[in-house]
Enzyme design. Structure first.
Site, short mmCIF file in Angstrom:
data_model
loop_
_atom_site.label_atom_id
_atom_site.label_comp_id
_atom_site.label_asym_id
_atom_site.label_seq_id
_atom_site.Cartn_x
_atom_site.Cartn_y
_atom_site.Cartn_z
N CYS A 85 -14.89 -10.45 14.60
CA CYS A 85 -14.03 -11.36 15.13
C CYS A 85 -13.89 -12.31 15.59
O CYS A 85 -13.45 -12.64 15.68
CB CYS A 85 -13.09 -10.88 16.71
N HIS A 118 -9.78 -14.76 21.32
CA HIS A 118 -9.58 -13.42 20.38
C HIS A 118 -9.16 -12.44 21.43
O HIS A 118 -9.15 -12.13 22.13
CB HIS A 118 -11.49 -13.20 20.23
N ASN A 141 -5.44 -5.84 18.05
CA ASN A 141 -6.14 -6.57 18.12
C ASN A 141 -6.89 -6.04 16.68
O ASN A 141 -6.52 -5.82 16.36
CB ASN A 141 -7.55 -5.54 18.67
#
Ligand SMILES: CC(C)(COP(=O)(O)OP(=O)(O)OC[C@H]1O[C@@H](n2cnc3c(N)ncnc32)[C@H](O)[C@@H]1OP(=O)(O)O)[C@@H](O)C(=O)NCCC(=O)NCCS
Length: 330
Positions: free
Chosen positions: A121, A255, A286
């Site tokens: 990520c 993020h 996500n």
């Protein structure tokens, strides 16, 4: 004879952003078909209302190409202007050749340098840091950075700890030369002592031997503690490294891991209300390396992010790894 060394641009800047959003919408009600959960619980714990999963004909490659073409168009440059392609992904399920080499060819670059990175990520910010260095060293004049994931294909959809969180998509940025500073120093690092906190549960040989797939596992509370403590502080250090005060920022796009993590970072950073905060997790979930460029793309399209705005980004995830920088919106 001394060796001739390369010299590059004075500075680098993001010239264009693009995204590719998978077509399949999976809302929280559909999620209750896979795990024992509720719309209320997922929204309250993460902020997610729905996420996108790749349809059967959508792949990490097709999403990368779409996001890249959109970023090139936004930047107003041709594929042949690109000297290097970096793809950050953990869900391109063929280890070699790299996805970047395939994307570079299919886009029509003129044989650009190409490589993949695995920084989960944090991957988009890791890619930007490399692009910044390549442009300023003269190793490349223009770099295409892509974050692309089909996490739904490596997620156990019966796992209550992860199924509701992970999603698919791709985002891309063109990075080129600039006469003025347009990207702050990267603040980055890793903590491999916490490698077990988010990982794949089996090696390939173990998967073959057991007949079970290799899939993501996550210790949610450990990630939460790390992100709201250490990473919130790393975000503040990223702002300091760029020489900016909180009130000088226009945008904060962390993020898209979890809205509660974003809320905690906001409290830590003491950002004023004038700063617009990225919260695209609500509709996209996500999607790891893709989450920041997807958020930037959506915010540019909606007018929340304007050309010339100053934006703090920070990615963090499996490794554990993290990276952040301040960028100017193209
Ligand atoms: C994943 C996360 C939302 C889980 O929330 P949590 O509060 O830690 O969940 P817990 O496992 O402690 O469980 C708390 C309660 O929720 C329940 N629960 C767990 N998973 C659930 C689910 N999917 N749906 C509904 N309820 C659930 C548990 O049974 C427990 O109930 P109880 O209190 O009655 O015993 C949270 O840990 C988190 O946000 N972590 C960060 C993850 C992240 O951002 N990852 C991305 C990194 S890149």
């Amino acid at each position: 004879m001394p060796i001739k060394a390369s010299t590059g641009a004075a500075y680098a800047r993001v010239e264009g952003i693009g995204a590719a959003i998978p077509s399949r919408v999976v809302d929280n009600h559909e999620m209750t078909q896979f795990i024992e959960t509720s719309d209320e619980w997922i929204q309250q714990r993460t902020g997610i209302v729905e996420r996108r999963w790749a349809a059967e004909d959508e792949t990490v490659e097709s999403l990368s190409l779409e996001a890249a073409r959109n970023a090139l168009a936004h930047a107003g440059v041709e594929a042949s202007d690109i000297d290097a392609v970096i793809v950050s992904t953990v869900s391109h399920l063929i280890q070699t050749p790299s996805l970047a080499a395939i994307v570079a060819a299919k886009l029509g670059t003129d044989g650009a340098a190409a490589f993949d990175i695995a920084a989960a990520c944090a991957g988009f910010s890791y890619g930007l840091a490399q692009a910044d260095s390549l442009v300023r060293s003269g190793a490349a004049r223009r770099v295409l950075v892509i974050g692309a994931e089909t996490l739904s294909r490596i997620t156990d959809t019966s796992d209550r700890a992860t199924a509701f969180l992970f999603a698919d998509g791709a985002g891309a940025a063109v990075v080129g030369p600039s006469d003025v500073p347009s990207m702050g120093p990267v603040v980055w690092g890793s903590d491999g002592d916490q490698a077990h906190v988010i990982n794949m549960n089996r090696t390939w040989p173990e998967a073959v031997e057991s007949g079970l797939p290799s899939q993501l596992t996550m210790q949610g509370q450990a990630v939460f503690r790390w992100a709201t403590g250490f990473i919130a502080d790393a975000a503040r250090r990223t702002l300091d490294a760029a020489g900016l005060a909180p009130e000088e920022l226009d945008l904060f796009v962390p993020h898209q891991a979890n809205n509660r993590i974003t809320d905690s970072m906001l409290r830590h950073l003491k950002l004023p209300d004038t700063v617009t905060v990225g919260r695209t997790i609500r509709h996209f979930g996500n999607n790891s390396a893709a989450s920041i460029p997807i958020a930037l793309d959506a915010m540019i399209a909606s007018g929340e992010a304007k050309s010339g705005d100053t934006c703090l980004i920070i990615g963090f995830g499996a490794g554990l790894v993290y990276a952040g920088q301040v960028i100017t919106i193209p």
